[in-house]
Structures are given as C-alpha cells and as structure tokens.
Design a protein around this motif. Structure first.
Motif, PDB file in Angstrom:
ATOM      1  N   GLU A   1      -4.059   6.825  -8.143  1.00  0.00           N
ATOM      2  CA  GLU A   1      -4.327   5.443  -7.760  1.00  0.00           C
ATOM      3  C   GLU A   1      -5.198   4.840  -8.857  1.00  0.00           C
TER       4      GLU A   1
ATOM      5  N   ARG B   1      -4.528  -0.737  -8.765  1.00  0.00           N
ATOM      6  CA  ARG B   1      -5.363  -1.529  -7.853  1.00  0.00           C
ATOM      7  C   ARG B   1      -5.426  -2.985  -8.308  1.00  0.00           C
TER       8      ARG B   1
ATOM      9  N   LEU C   1       0.829  -1.208   0.000  1.00  0.00           N
ATOM     10  CA  LEU C   1       0.000   0.000   0.000  1.00  0.00           C
ATOM     11  C   LEU C   1       0.866   1.262   0.000  1.00  0.00           C
TER      12      LEU C   1
ATOM     13  N   ALA D   1       0.531   4.235  -2.653  1.00  0.00           N
ATOM     14  CA  ALA D   1       0.387   5.634  -2.238  1.00  0.00           C
ATOM     15  C   ALA D   1       1.385   6.542  -2.946  1.00  0.00           C
TER      16      ALA D   1
ATOM     17  N   ARG E   1      -3.021   6.432   5.287  1.00  0.00           N
ATOM     18  CA  ARG E   1      -3.306   7.874   5.255  1.00  0.00           C
ATOM     19  C   ARG E   1      -2.998   8.518   6.606  1.00  0.00           C
TER      20      ARG E   1
ATOM     21  N   ARG F   1      -5.615   1.161   3.925  1.00  0.00           N
ATOM     22  CA  ARG F   1      -5.567   2.486   3.296  1.00  0.00           C
ATOM     23  C   ARG F   1      -5.731   3.589   4.333  1.00  0.00           C
ATOM     24  N   GLU F   2      -6.681   3.418   5.238  1.00  0.00           N
ATOM     25  CA  GLU F   2      -6.893   4.415   6.296  1.00  0.00           C
ATOM     26  C   GLU F   2      -5.650   4.542   7.165  1.00  0.00           C
TER      27      GLU F   2
ATOM     28  N   ASP G   1      -9.423  -1.566   3.103  1.00  0.00           N
ATOM     29  CA  ASP G   1      -9.909  -0.265   3.582  1.00  0.00           C
ATOM     30  C   ASP G   1      -9.174   0.159   4.848  1.00  0.00           C
TER      31      ASP G   1
END
Length: 132
Positions: free
Chosen positions: A25, A30, A16, A20, A58, A54-55, A51
């Motif tokens: 993206e 993907r 990931l 990033a 971030r 990814r969170e 998910d």
C-alpha cells in the motif's frame, strides 16, 4: 470525470478493494486514491471514513465486490466506465498492474455488467491514454 455522489460509501469501498490488491500500500497508491476519489465525487476522503473503510475491507475482503454489485444496479453505463477508470488509475499508481490487480479490475468490470471483451477494450484504451 464527472462529479457524482457516494452517500453510502460504495465507490470508496470499491476503490479500497483495488488498493488492497496492491502488494504494497504505497504512498503513490494512497495519493492516487485520494485524488481519484475527490475527482470522482468532488469531496476529499474523510480520514475517519477511510479508516472505517479499511477496517471493513480487512474484516470482509469481499465487501468491495458487494459494493460494486450494488452500484451496478444504480449507475448508468458511463458512470460504470468512470468507476472502472478510477480503479484502473489507482492500480497503475505505482507504475504497473500486478496480476492480482488485473484480476480485481476484471472482477470489478464483470460486477458492473461489462463483458470480458468490453473490459479488455477499456483497459487498452486507458493504457493508450496513460502512455500519451
């Protein structure tokens, strides 16, 4: 690629981090992430885990590097090369490697215990294989 486990999700976190670094993206990125991770681990990426990953990426942009360093302590050299190859495949999914992606890949290689020369040799080998 040989199949190996990723019970803590560190490999997914590393991959990931490469995603990033891509300016966009893209769908290709993907799809590449999905294919590479399944080939690497033998399992599809769970959408909920993706998910969460990814969170987490971030919220903590350095999480992938922490995960890479943790993996470096447990992976054999061949597995480190596999992970770098998986990251390279994701980085090239859109047809080229951006400067930021190259920085992430070289940082990943260093975190996995590879020298700059080993990294460059690996990239040259992967580029040659991709072009054939």
């Amino acid at each position: 690629m040989a199949t190996w486990t990723d019970p803590g999700g560190e490999a997914l976190q590393v991959l990931l981090g490469v995603v990033a670094a891509d300016a966009l993206e893209a769908d290709e990125t993907r799809a590449s992430l999905d294919a590479v991770y399944e080939r690497l681990t033998g399992h599809a990426i769970d959408p909920a885990a993706l998910d969460r990953g990814r969170e987490h990426a971030r919220a903590d942009p350095g999480a992938w590097l922490t995960a890479a360093r943790a993996l470096a302590r447990t992976l054999a050299p061949a597995a480190r090369e596999q992970l770098l190859g998986a990251a390279f495949e994701i980085a090239t999914a859109d047809g080229f490697v951006l400067d930021e992606e190259d920085r992430v890949l070289s940082t990943l290689a260093a975190a996995l215990g590879m020298s700059e020369a080993e990294y460059r040799h690996s990239v040259e080998r992967m580029l040659a294989a991709a072009q054939s």
